[in-house]
Write a protein that holds these residues in place. Structure first.
Motif, mmCIF file in Angstrom:
data_model
loop_
_atom_site.group_PDB
_atom_site.id
_atom_site.type_symbol
_atom_site.label_atom_id
_atom_site.label_comp_id
_atom_site.label_asym_id
_atom_site.label_seq_id
_atom_site.Cartn_x
_atom_site.Cartn_y
_atom_site.Cartn_z
ATOM 1 N N VAL A 18 -24.623 -1.429 51.712
ATOM 2 C CA VAL A 18 -24.334 -0.227 52.356
ATOM 3 C C VAL A 18 -23.680 0.775 51.810
ATOM 4 C CG1 VAL A 18 -24.278 1.135 54.524
ATOM 5 C CG2 VAL A 18 -25.608 -1.022 54.534
ATOM 6 N N PHE A 19 -22.647 0.369 51.547
ATOM 7 C CA PHE A 19 -21.584 1.312 50.986
ATOM 8 C C PHE A 19 -21.971 1.835 49.479
ATOM 9 C CE2 PHE A 19 -17.018 0.504 53.073
ATOM 10 C CZ PHE A 19 -17.788 0.870 54.290
ATOM 11 N N ILE A 20 -22.430 0.975 48.762
ATOM 12 C CA ILE A 20 -23.019 1.281 47.436
ATOM 13 C C ILE A 20 -23.999 2.359 47.332
ATOM 14 C CG2 ILE A 20 -23.971 0.391 45.288
ATOM 15 C CD1 ILE A 20 -22.429 -2.156 45.457
ATOM 16 N N LEU A 21 -25.258 1.980 48.072
ATOM 17 C CA LEU A 21 -26.443 2.788 48.348
ATOM 18 C C LEU A 21 -25.812 4.210 48.893
ATOM 19 C CD1 LEU A 21 -29.071 0.325 49.699
ATOM 20 C CD2 LEU A 21 -28.776 1.164 47.297
ATOM 21 N N GLY A 22 -24.960 4.403 49.786
ATOM 22 C CA GLY A 22 -24.624 5.470 50.411
ATOM 23 C C GLY A 22 -23.909 6.329 49.361
ATOM 24 N N ALA A 23 -23.094 5.818 48.591
ATOM 25 C CA ALA A 23 -22.193 6.468 47.513
ATOM 26 C C ALA A 23 -23.020 7.003 46.350
ATOM 27 C CB ALA A 23 -21.243 5.605 46.989
ATOM 28 N N ASN A 24 -24.195 6.094 46.254
ATOM 29 C CA ASN A 24 -25.217 6.398 45.300
ATOM 30 C C ASN A 24 -26.069 7.672 45.655
ATOM 31 O OD1 ASN A 24 -26.448 6.036 42.607
ATOM 32 N ND2 ASN A 24 -28.232 5.311 43.543
ATOM 33 N N TYR A 25 -26.512 7.755 46.918
ATOM 34 C CA TYR A 25 -27.058 8.574 47.388
ATOM 35 C C TYR A 25 -26.394 10.173 47.478
ATOM 36 C CZ TYR A 25 -30.049 11.328 50.818
ATOM 37 O OH TYR A 25 -30.537 12.407 51.508
ATOM 38 N N THR A 26 -25.292 9.854 47.843
ATOM 39 C CA THR A 26 -24.320 10.898 47.879
ATOM 40 C C THR A 26 -23.934 11.329 46.546
ATOM 41 O OG1 THR A 26 -23.211 10.289 50.002
ATOM 42 C CG2 THR A 26 -22.106 12.030 48.801
ATOM 43 N N SER A 27 -23.827 10.762 45.691
ATOM 44 C CA SER A 27 -23.731 11.236 44.284
ATOM 45 C C SER A 27 -24.861 11.781 43.683
ATOM 46 C CB SER A 27 -23.236 9.984 43.338
ATOM 47 O OG SER A 27 -23.348 10.243 42.127
ATOM 48 N N LYS A 28 -26.070 11.378 44.154
ATOM 49 C CA LYS A 28 -27.380 11.835 43.470
ATOM 50 C C LYS A 28 -27.618 13.249 44.153
ATOM 51 C CE LYS A 28 -31.638 10.156 42.145
ATOM 52 N NZ LYS A 28 -32.505 9.056 42.123
ATOM 53 N N LYS A 29 -27.405 13.614 45.247
ATOM 54 C CA LYS A 29 -27.561 14.978 46.085
ATOM 55 C C LYS A 29 -26.374 15.928 45.466
ATOM 56 C CE LYS A 29 -31.062 13.900 48.567
ATOM 57 N NZ LYS A 29 -32.079 14.501 48.466
ATOM 58 N N LEU A 30 -24.925 15.381 45.378
ATOM 59 C CA LEU A 30 -24.131 16.352 44.923
ATOM 60 C C LEU A 30 -24.141 16.798 43.559
ATOM 61 C CD1 LEU A 30 -21.038 15.145 47.163
ATOM 62 C CD2 LEU A 30 -22.755 16.977 47.545
ATOM 63 N N THR A 31 -24.153 15.838 42.781
ATOM 64 C CA THR A 31 -23.954 15.921 41.310
ATOM 65 C C THR A 31 -25.281 15.479 40.471
ATOM 66 O OG1 THR A 31 -23.243 13.651 40.878
ATOM 67 C CG2 THR A 31 -21.639 15.366 41.171
ATOM 68 N N ASP A 32 -26.356 15.123 40.877
ATOM 69 C CA ASP A 32 -27.623 14.908 40.039
ATOM 70 C C ASP A 32 -27.112 13.563 39.334
ATOM 71 O OD1 ASP A 32 -29.236 16.494 41.504
ATOM 72 O OD2 ASP A 32 -28.797 18.267 39.985
ATOM 73 N N GLU A 33 -26.280 12.874 39.562
ATOM 74 C CA GLU A 33 -25.887 11.566 38.719
ATOM 75 C C GLU A 33 -25.740 10.485 39.777
ATOM 76 O OE1 GLU A 33 -24.872 11.387 35.446
ATOM 77 O OE2 GLU A 33 -25.209 13.444 35.098
ATOM 78 N N SER A 34 -26.642 9.315 39.390
ATOM 79 C CA SER A 34 -26.394 8.294 39.909
ATOM 80 C C SER A 34 -26.653 7.002 39.031
ATOM 81 C CB SER A 34 -27.506 8.281 41.004
ATOM 82 O OG SER A 34 -28.921 8.181 40.682
ATOM 83 N N ILE A 35 -26.644 5.899 39.613
ATOM 84 C CA ILE A 35 -26.801 4.471 38.978
ATOM 85 C C ILE A 35 -28.187 3.977 39.029
ATOM 86 C CG2 ILE A 35 -24.269 3.998 38.939
ATOM 87 C CD1 ILE A 35 -24.747 1.987 40.954
#
Length: 157
Positions: free
Chosen positions: A139-156
């Motif tokens: 959940v932490f990884i998916l949440g950080a990935n989602y937040t990163s995608k929304k804020l910076t358009d970068e994700s894993i």
């Protein structure tokens, strides 16, 4: 003691133990992060720095407008990985540095699973706790990935 100081109970006092634990963790992970960030910085074109210097940009402006955007992908990737590692904490450091005197401060989920599952023989409880730990980490990884995608358009992903 040979230098005239009182002995410090680094591994038997809760406050000193926490400081020792954190210092060992920083020392353990600083090298790997430094290597990754330096490798990322070497991938930035030197001509960008030269052009900014010719235009009169200060060192802080070059860092803010060239270096940080150039290593943004590395920062985001390491952030996501480290957020996922927050819940796992690891088994090695708390187990090696911890002892009976500081057990209430050194006991983490990994050492709890070891103690309950292998030493006490309560395999079902240890399995449930381990599964819970893995799900919270996911959940932490998916949440950080989602937040990163929304804020910076970068994700894993």
């Amino acid at each position: 003691m040979s230098m005239g100081f009182d002995p410090l109970p680094f591994l038997s006092d809760k406050n000193y133990w926490l400081f020792t634990y954190l210092a060992v963790g920083v020392w353990q992970s600083a090298g790997w992060g430094t290597i990754l960030y330096l490798a990322s910085l070497t991938g930035i074109n030197r001509e960008l720095y030269e052009a900014a210097e010719v235009d009169g940009a200060s060192r802080l402006r070059r860092i803010w407008h060239i270096s940080l955007p150039g290593i943004k992908t590395t920062i985001v990737t390491l952030l996501i990985i480290n957020v996922g590692n927050m819940i796992s904490i690891g088994f090695d450091r708390p187990f090696i540095i911890g002892n009976v005197a500081v057990r209430e401060y050194s006991d983490v989920l990994s050492t709890f699973v070891y103690r309950v599952g292998l030493q006490s023989g309560q395999v079902t409880l240890a399995t449930a706790v381990g599964l819970f730990q893995a799900l919270v980490g996911l959940v932490f990884i998916l949440g950080a990935n989602y937040t990163s995608k929304k804020l910076t358009d970068e994700s894993i992903m």
